[in-house]
Design a protein around this motif. Structure first.
Motif, PDB file in Angstrom:
ATOM      1  N   GLY A  52       0.841  -1.184   0.000  1.00 26.35           N
ATOM      2  CA  GLY A  52       0.000   0.000   0.000  1.00 26.35           C
ATOM      3  C   GLY A  52       0.881   1.241   0.000  1.00 26.35           C
ATOM      4  O   GLY A  52       1.775   1.382  -0.818  1.00 26.35           O
ATOM      5  N   ALA A  53       0.652   2.130   0.960  1.00 28.60           N
ATOM      6  CA  ALA A  53       1.429   3.365   1.054  1.00 28.60           C
ATOM      7  C   ALA A  53       2.784   3.142   1.743  1.00 28.60           C
ATOM      8  O   ALA A  53       3.648   4.003   1.712  1.00 28.60           O
ATOM      9  N   LEU A  54       2.957   1.994   2.346  1.00 28.49           N
ATOM     10  CA  LEU A  54       4.185   1.692   3.073  1.00 28.49           C
ATOM     11  C   LEU A  54       5.220   1.068   2.141  1.00 28.49           C
ATOM     12  O   LEU A  54       4.909   0.169   1.361  1.00 28.49           O
ATOM     13  N   SER A  55       6.442   1.549   2.216  1.00 34.90           N
ATOM     14  CA  SER A  55       7.543   0.911   1.491  1.00 34.90           C
ATOM     15  C   SER A  55       8.712   0.771   2.452  1.00 34.90           C
ATOM     16  O   SER A  55       8.949   1.642   3.296  1.00 34.90           O
ATOM     17  N   MET A  56       9.419  -0.348   2.342  1.00 36.43           N
ATOM     18  CA  MET A  56      10.555  -0.590   3.217  1.00 36.43           C
ATOM     19  C   MET A  56      11.635  -1.352   2.475  1.00 36.43           C
ATOM     20  O   MET A  56      11.350  -2.095   1.541  1.00 36.43           O
ATOM     21  N   PRO A  57      12.899  -1.142   2.891  1.00 35.00           N
ATOM     22  CA  PRO A  57      13.991  -1.828   2.213  1.00 35.00           C
ATOM     23  C   PRO A  57      14.018  -3.304   2.584  1.00 35.00           C
ATOM     24  O   PRO A  57      13.551  -3.710   3.646  1.00 35.00           O
ATOM     25  N   ARG A  58      14.575  -4.085   1.675  1.00 35.53           N
ATOM     26  CA  ARG A  58      14.747  -5.519   1.918  1.00 35.53           C
ATOM     27  C   ARG A  58      16.089  -5.919   1.326  1.00 35.53           C
ATOM     28  O   ARG A  58      16.397  -5.596   0.186  1.00 35.53           O
ATOM     29  N   THR A  59      16.886  -6.625   2.125  1.00 37.16           N
ATOM     30  CA  THR A  59      18.181  -7.106   1.676  1.00 37.16           C
ATOM     31  C   THR A  59      18.352  -8.548   2.129  1.00 37.16           C
ATOM     32  O   THR A  59      18.205  -8.839   3.323  1.00 37.16           O
ATOM     33  N   GLN A  60      18.649  -9.426   1.200  1.00 40.12           N
ATOM     34  CA  GLN A  60      18.983 -10.803   1.575  1.00 40.12           C
ATOM     35  C   GLN A  60      20.401 -10.788   2.115  1.00 40.12           C
ATOM     36  O   GLN A  60      21.309 -10.228   1.508  1.00 40.12           O
ATOM     37  N   VAL A  61      20.595 -11.407   3.281  1.00 37.42           N
ATOM     38  CA  VAL A  61      21.904 -11.434   3.937  1.00 37.42           C
ATOM     39  C   VAL A  61      22.304 -12.893   4.107  1.00 37.42           C
ATOM     40  O   VAL A  61      21.558 -13.677   4.688  1.00 37.42           O
ATOM     41  N   ASP A  62      23.467 -13.253   3.576  1.00 35.93           N
ATOM     42  CA  ASP A  62      23.991 -14.613   3.709  1.00 35.93           C
ATOM     43  C   ASP A  62      25.178 -14.598   4.659  1.00 35.93           C
ATOM     44  O   ASP A  62      26.078 -13.767   4.536  1.00 35.93           O
ATOM     45  N   PHE A  63      25.182 -15.530   5.612  1.00 35.65           N
ATOM     46  CA  PHE A  63      26.264 -15.695   6.574  1.00 35.65           C
ATOM     47  C   PHE A  63      26.996 -16.980   6.215  1.00 35.65           C
ATOM     48  O   PHE A  63      26.379 -18.043   6.161  1.00 35.65           O
ATOM     49  N   ILE A  64      28.291 -16.886   6.002  1.00 39.40           N
ATOM     50  CA  ILE A  64      29.092 -18.052   5.631  1.00 39.40           C
ATOM     51  C   ILE A  64      30.211 -18.192   6.657  1.00 39.40           C
ATOM     52  O   ILE A  64      31.051 -17.303   6.802  1.00 39.40           O
ATOM     53  N   PHE A  65      30.207 -19.306   7.374  1.00 41.71           N
ATOM     54  CA  PHE A  65      31.218 -19.569   8.400  1.00 41.71           C
ATOM     55  C   PHE A  65      32.221 -20.576   7.864  1.00 41.71           C
ATOM     56  O   PHE A  65      31.842 -21.590   7.282  1.00 41.71           O
ATOM     57  N   HIS A  66      33.499 -20.293   8.098  1.00 41.45           N
ATOM     58  CA  HIS A  66      34.580 -21.168   7.674  1.00 41.45           C
ATOM     59  C   HIS A  66      35.308 -21.673   8.918  1.00 41.45           C
ATOM     60  O   HIS A  66      36.038 -20.917   9.553  1.00 41.45           O
ATOM     61  N   GLY A  67      35.095 -22.907   9.287  1.00 41.08           N
ATOM     62  CA  GLY A  67      35.838 -23.492  10.398  1.00 41.08           C
ATOM     63  C   GLY A  67      35.517 -22.931  11.762  1.00 41.08           C
ATOM     64  O   GLY A  67      36.355 -22.985  12.653  1.00 41.08           O
ATOM     65  N   ALA A  68      34.349 -22.392  11.969  1.00 46.19           N
ATOM     66  CA  ALA A  68      33.968 -21.839  13.271  1.00 46.19           C
ATOM     67  C   ALA A  68      33.321 -22.932  14.125  1.00 46.19           C
ATOM     68  O   ALA A  68      32.609 -23.794  13.620  1.00 46.19           O
ATOM     69  N   SER A  69      33.573 -22.880  15.417  1.00 48.40           N
ATOM     70  CA  SER A  69      32.932 -23.820  16.334  1.00 48.40           C
ATOM     71  C   SER A  69      31.482 -23.397  16.565  1.00 48.40           C
ATOM     72  O   SER A  69      31.131 -22.224  16.368  1.00 48.40           O
ATOM     73  N   PRO A  70      30.631 -24.325  17.004  1.00 50.02           N
ATOM     74  CA  PRO A  70      29.246 -23.951  17.318  1.00 50.02           C
ATOM     75  C   PRO A  70      29.168 -22.823  18.356  1.00 50.02           C
ATOM     76  O   PRO A  70      28.314 -21.953  18.254  1.00 50.02           O
ATOM     77  N   GLN A  71      30.078 -22.813  19.316  1.00 51.47           N
ATOM     78  CA  GLN A  71      30.074 -21.755  20.333  1.00 51.47           C
ATOM     79  C   GLN A  71      30.437 -20.410  19.718  1.00 51.47           C
ATOM     80  O   GLN A  71      29.839 -19.383  20.055  1.00 51.47           O
ATOM     81  N   GLN A  72      31.385 -20.382  18.785  1.00 46.35           N
ATOM     82  CA  GLN A  72      31.756 -19.141  18.118  1.00 46.35           C
ATOM     83  C   GLN A  72      30.592 -18.594  17.288  1.00 46.35           C
ATOM     84  O   GLN A  72      30.350 -17.394  17.265  1.00 46.35           O
ATOM     85  N   VAL A  73      29.881 -19.491  16.633  1.00 44.94           N
ATOM     86  CA  VAL A  73      28.719 -19.071  15.839  1.00 44.94           C
ATOM     87  C   VAL A  73      27.643 -18.495  16.757  1.00 44.94           C
ATOM     88  O   VAL A  73      27.084 -17.435  16.493  1.00 44.94           O
ATOM     89  N   SER A  74      27.383 -19.181  17.852  1.00 49.86           N
ATOM     90  CA  SER A  74      26.389 -18.707  18.818  1.00 49.86           C
ATOM     91  C   SER A  74      26.786 -17.350  19.402  1.00 49.86           C
ATOM     92  O   SER A  74      25.955 -16.436  19.502  1.00 49.86           O
ATOM     93  N   ASP A  75      28.055 -17.204  19.771  1.00 49.39           N
ATOM     94  CA  ASP A  75      28.540 -15.936  20.322  1.00 49.39           C
ATOM     95  C   ASP A  75      28.403 -14.815  19.297  1.00 49.39           C
ATOM     96  O   ASP A  75      28.000 -13.696  19.635  1.00 49.39           O
TER      97      ASP A  75
END
Length: 89
Positions: A52-75
């Motif tokens: 309708g009268a509302l417009s808002m930006p949209r951006t697809q964001v991809d996160f790619i982790f290389h060799g990170a531990s699950p705890q590092q990803v969570s942090d």
């Protein structure tokens, strides 16, 4: 995400206290490192969503982790969410 590229970059700035962030590809690719964490964030082309009268930006964001531990990803995501939190009521 409902965010423009400029807003994304501004919201990412506080994370520089905890992470080394290198910006590439004119602000569309971010290389992030910290104590063994090696990752990148890729921003797709910015789009506008109209409702309708509302417009808002949209951006697809991809996160790619290389060799990170699950705890590092969570942090990382805990810190990321704090940086990108917006006031609401």
């Amino acid at each position: 995400m409902a965010i423009s590229h400029g807003e994304f970059l501004r919201s990412l700035q506080p994370m520089k206290r905890d992470y080394r962030i290198r910006v590439e590809d004119q602000g569309r690719r971010f290389l992030i490192t910290r104590d063994g964490l090696d990752m990148e964030i890729l921003l797709a082309e910015e789009q506008i969503i109209r409702m309708g009268a509302l417009s808002m930006p949209r951006t697809q964001v991809d996160f790619i982790f290389h060799g990170a531990s699950p705890q590092q990803v969570s942090d990382f995501f805990s810190r990321f969410e704090l940086s990108f939190r917006r006031g609401g009521g």
